[in-house]
Design an enzyme around this catalytic site. Structure first.
Site, PDB file in Angstrom:
ATOM      1  N   HIS A   1       5.887  -0.569  -2.854  1.00  0.00           N
ATOM      2  CA  HIS A   1       5.359   0.099  -4.049  1.00  0.00           C
ATOM      3  C   HIS A   1       5.357   1.622  -3.919  1.00  0.00           C
ATOM      4  CE1 HIS A   1       3.102  -3.841  -5.289  1.00  0.00           C
ATOM      5  NE2 HIS A   1       4.367  -3.847  -5.642  1.00  0.00           N
TER       6      HIS A   1
ATOM      7  N   THR B   1      -4.649  -9.164  -0.025  1.00  0.00           N
ATOM      8  CA  THR B   1      -4.039  -8.943  -1.341  1.00  0.00           C
ATOM      9  C   THR B   1      -4.458 -10.085  -2.261  1.00  0.00           C
ATOM     10  OG1 THR B   1      -1.949  -8.725  -2.543  1.00  0.00           O
ATOM     11  CG2 THR B   1      -1.838  -9.862  -0.441  1.00  0.00           C
TER      12      THR B   1
ATOM     13  N   CYS C   1      12.955  19.293  -9.739  1.00  0.00           N
ATOM     14  CA  CYS C   1      14.179  18.943  -9.018  1.00  0.00           C
ATOM     15  C   CYS C   1      15.258  19.968  -9.395  1.00  0.00           C
ATOM     16  CB  CYS C   1      14.582  17.549  -9.469  1.00  0.00           C
ATOM     17  SG  CYS C   1      16.146  16.966  -8.833  1.00  0.00           S
TER      18      CYS C   1
ATOM     19  N   GLU D   1     -11.974 -13.452   0.930  1.00  0.00           N
ATOM     20  CA  GLU D   1     -12.072 -14.524  -0.077  1.00  0.00           C
ATOM     21  C   GLU D   1     -10.679 -15.075  -0.319  1.00  0.00           C
ATOM     22  OE1 GLU D   1     -13.656 -12.203  -3.284  1.00  0.00           O
ATOM     23  OE2 GLU D   1     -11.799 -11.056  -3.461  1.00  0.00           O
TER      24      GLU D   1
ATOM     25  N   ALA E   1     -10.258  -8.045   7.374  1.00  0.00           N
ATOM     26  CA  ALA E   1      -9.073  -7.858   8.205  1.00  0.00           C
ATOM     27  C   ALA E   1      -9.407  -7.157   9.528  1.00  0.00           C
ATOM     28  CB  ALA E   1      -8.022  -7.049   7.433  1.00  0.00           C
TER      29      ALA E   1
ATOM     30  N   ASN F   1       0.829  -1.211   0.000  1.00  0.00           N
ATOM     31  CA  ASN F   1       0.000   0.000   0.000  1.00  0.00           C
ATOM     32  C   ASN F   1       0.857   1.252   0.000  1.00  0.00           C
ATOM     33  OD1 ASN F   1      -2.113  -1.723   0.066  1.00  0.00           O
ATOM     34  ND2 ASN F   1      -2.564  -1.445   2.247  1.00  0.00           N
TER      35      ASN F   1
HETATM   36  P1  NAD Z   1      -6.195  -5.920  -4.975  1.00  0.00           P
HETATM   37  O1  NAD Z   1      -7.162  -4.785  -5.112  1.00  0.00           O
HETATM   38  O2  NAD Z   1      -5.746  -6.623  -6.195  1.00  0.00           O
HETATM   39  O3  NAD Z   1      -6.865  -6.980  -4.009  1.00  0.00           O
HETATM   40  C1  NAD Z   1      -7.540  -6.551  -2.850  1.00  0.00           C
HETATM   41  C2  NAD Z   1      -7.738  -7.769  -1.992  1.00  0.00           C
HETATM   42  O4  NAD Z   1      -8.257  -7.324  -0.759  1.00  0.00           O
HETATM   43  C3  NAD Z   1      -8.712  -8.788  -2.570  1.00  0.00           C
HETATM   44  O5  NAD Z   1      -8.128 -10.052  -2.509  1.00  0.00           O
HETATM   45  C4  NAD Z   1      -9.924  -8.708  -1.606  1.00  0.00           C
HETATM   46  O6  NAD Z   1     -10.503  -9.965  -1.378  1.00  0.00           O
HETATM   47  C5  NAD Z   1      -9.238  -8.219  -0.353  1.00  0.00           C
HETATM   48  N1  NAD Z   1     -10.133  -7.500   0.569  1.00  0.00           N
HETATM   49  C6  NAD Z   1     -11.203  -6.728   0.297  1.00  0.00           C
HETATM   50  N2  NAD Z   1     -11.738  -6.237   1.432  1.00  0.00           N
HETATM   51  C7  NAD Z   1     -10.982  -6.717   2.451  1.00  0.00           C
HETATM   52  C8  NAD Z   1     -11.020  -6.586   3.872  1.00  0.00           C
HETATM   53  N3  NAD Z   1     -11.972  -5.858   4.466  1.00  0.00           N
HETATM   54  N4  NAD Z   1     -10.065  -7.232   4.611  1.00  0.00           N
HETATM   55  C9  NAD Z   1      -9.103  -7.974   4.022  1.00  0.00           C
HETATM   56  N5  NAD Z   1      -9.025  -8.137   2.678  1.00  0.00           N
HETATM   57  C10 NAD Z   1      -9.947  -7.513   1.908  1.00  0.00           C
HETATM   58  O7  NAD Z   1      -4.986  -5.371  -4.115  1.00  0.00           O
HETATM   59  P2  NAD Z   1      -3.456  -5.744  -4.064  1.00  0.00           P
HETATM   60  O8  NAD Z   1      -3.288  -7.214  -4.186  1.00  0.00           O
HETATM   61  O9  NAD Z   1      -2.911  -5.022  -2.886  1.00  0.00           O
HETATM   62  O10 NAD Z   1      -2.812  -5.118  -5.382  1.00  0.00           O
HETATM   63  C11 NAD Z   1      -3.136  -3.819  -5.736  1.00  0.00           C
HETATM   64  C12 NAD Z   1      -1.984  -2.883  -6.051  1.00  0.00           C
HETATM   65  O11 NAD Z   1      -2.510  -1.562  -6.050  1.00  0.00           O
HETATM   66  C13 NAD Z   1      -0.918  -2.872  -4.985  1.00  0.00           C
HETATM   67  O12 NAD Z   1       0.274  -2.952  -5.665  1.00  0.00           O
HETATM   68  C14 NAD Z   1      -1.004  -1.510  -4.284  1.00  0.00           C
HETATM   69  O13 NAD Z   1       0.228  -0.831  -4.398  1.00  0.00           O
HETATM   70  C15 NAD Z   1      -1.983  -0.712  -5.054  1.00  0.00           C
HETATM   71  N6  NAD Z   1      -3.074  -0.149  -4.202  1.00  0.00           N
HETATM   72  C16 NAD Z   1      -2.803   0.476  -3.018  1.00  0.00           C
HETATM   73  C17 NAD Z   1      -3.844   0.969  -2.227  1.00  0.00           C
HETATM   74  C18 NAD Z   1      -3.543   1.648  -0.921  1.00  0.00           C
HETATM   75  O14 NAD Z   1      -2.419   2.103  -0.722  1.00  0.00           O
HETATM   76  N7  NAD Z   1      -4.498   1.716   0.026  1.00  0.00           N
HETATM   77  C19 NAD Z   1      -5.167   0.872  -2.662  1.00  0.00           C
HETATM   78  C20 NAD Z   1      -5.407   0.249  -3.888  1.00  0.00           C
HETATM   79  C21 NAD Z   1      -4.349  -0.258  -4.643  1.00  0.00           C
HETATM   80 ZN    ZN Z   2      16.763  15.409 -10.476  1.00  0.00          ZN
END
Ligand code: NAD
Ligand code: ZN
Length: 238
Positions: free
Chosen positions: A114, A184, A146, A211, A227, A97
């Site tokens: 990331h 994730t 920069c 899931e 979570a 995240n």
């Molecule tokens: P993803 O969106 O692909 O998957 C989200 C996962 O979270 C799913 O498997 C889903 O089942 C699960 N989920 C949904 N609600 C939940 C809950 N309440 N508790 C636990 N799990 C829950 O996300 P990813 O696999 O992290 O990949 C997405 C990419 O996008 C990452 O690389 C990240 O950097 C970025 N991202 C970051 C954020 C953030 O910083 N908050 C938000 C969205 C995406």
């Molecule tokens: Zn620079």
């Protein structure tokens, strides 16, 4: 629900994804319509998008900054901070995240593989470190440069770029005896492969989320639940 026991000889590696911040109101990555917060990923999260249309990339990340600043850590973030407090340097957190909800809940031993929403860096990777940047830009003209002349870009790993801190992450996984993966989907690599590295070293691997992830087969145990509802009280630390 059975608790996950952590003994005095365990070392815990935690990987979190967008799901852990879902209960804080931040949208996960790919919704049903294939869009992330209304944008196509290819338009805002790739090096090519940055070259073609930096204004749109900044519009997207400015909106993410605004949403992130309003969000609050949820009980899942606090449960991990508490676990770190109990385990000290036998705990390590790697988050995919880009929000700062783990830090705001009290986590300290963490890396953002990331990148981080609240930082910017030179687009030319001229060697100057990222800078703290909470600005919400309404036009490209407001975005600073920069000292080398390069435009500031979000300190975010775009698709196709190499994640940060991979050496440290690999070293921490190699030492760990328990890997917890939370919220994730198991679709973004290399993070989705971490569970396999842990298993090769003989670690227990537990997934927590509503899931099963795409790589559910690689886990010793899958705990189904949100979570924020599942993590508090899940660990029994000896
Ligand atoms: P993803 O969106 O692909 O998957 C989200 C996962 O979270 C799913 O498997 C889903 O089942 C699960 N989920 C949904 N609600 C939940 C809950 N309440 N508790 C636990 N799990 C829950 O996300 P990813 O696999 O992290 O990949 C997405 C990419 O996008 C990452 O690389 C990240 O950097 C970025 N991202 C970051 C954020 C953030 O910083 N908050 C938000 C969205 C995406
Ligand atoms: Zn620079």
């Amino acid at each position: 629900m059975s608790r996950i026991s952590i003994t005095g000889s365990d070392r815990v590696f935690v990987l979190t994804g967008a799901g852990i911040s879902a209960e804080s109101g931040l949208p996960t990555f790919r919704a049903e319509d294939g869009l992330w917060a209304g944008y196509r990923i290819e338009d805002v999260c790739t090096p090519d998008a940055w070259q073609r249309n930096p204004a749109e990339v900044w519009a997207f990340y400015s909106a993410r900054r605004a949403a992130g600043a309003k969000a609050q850590p949820n009980p899942a973030h606090f449960a991990l901070a508490q676990l770190e407090h109990q385990l000290g340097d036998r705990f390590f957190l790697c988050t995919q995240n880009v929000d700062d909800l783990h830090e705001r809940a009290g986590s300290r031993r963490l890396v953002h593989m990331h990148g981080e929403l609240a930082k910017s860096r030179c687009e030319r990777d001229c060697g100057r470190p990222p800078v703290s940047d909470h600005a919400i830009y309404s036009s490209l003209a407001e975005v600073g440069r920069c000292s080398c002349g390069g435009r500031l870009r979000p300190h975010i790993v775009f698709f196709g770029e190499i994640p940060f801190e991979m050496d440290r992450i690999q070293a921490e996984i190699a030492q760990s005896t328990l890997m917890l993966v939370i919220g994730t989907s198991g679709s973004v690599y290399p993070a989705a492969g971490f569970v396999n590295w842990a298993r090769q070293k003989g670690a227990r691997t537990v997934y927590i989320g509503p899931e099963p992830p795409l790589n559910a087969y690689a886990f010793t145990q899958v705990v189904e639940g949100k979570a924020g509802e599942t993590l508090p009280g899940l660990f029994s630390v000896a």
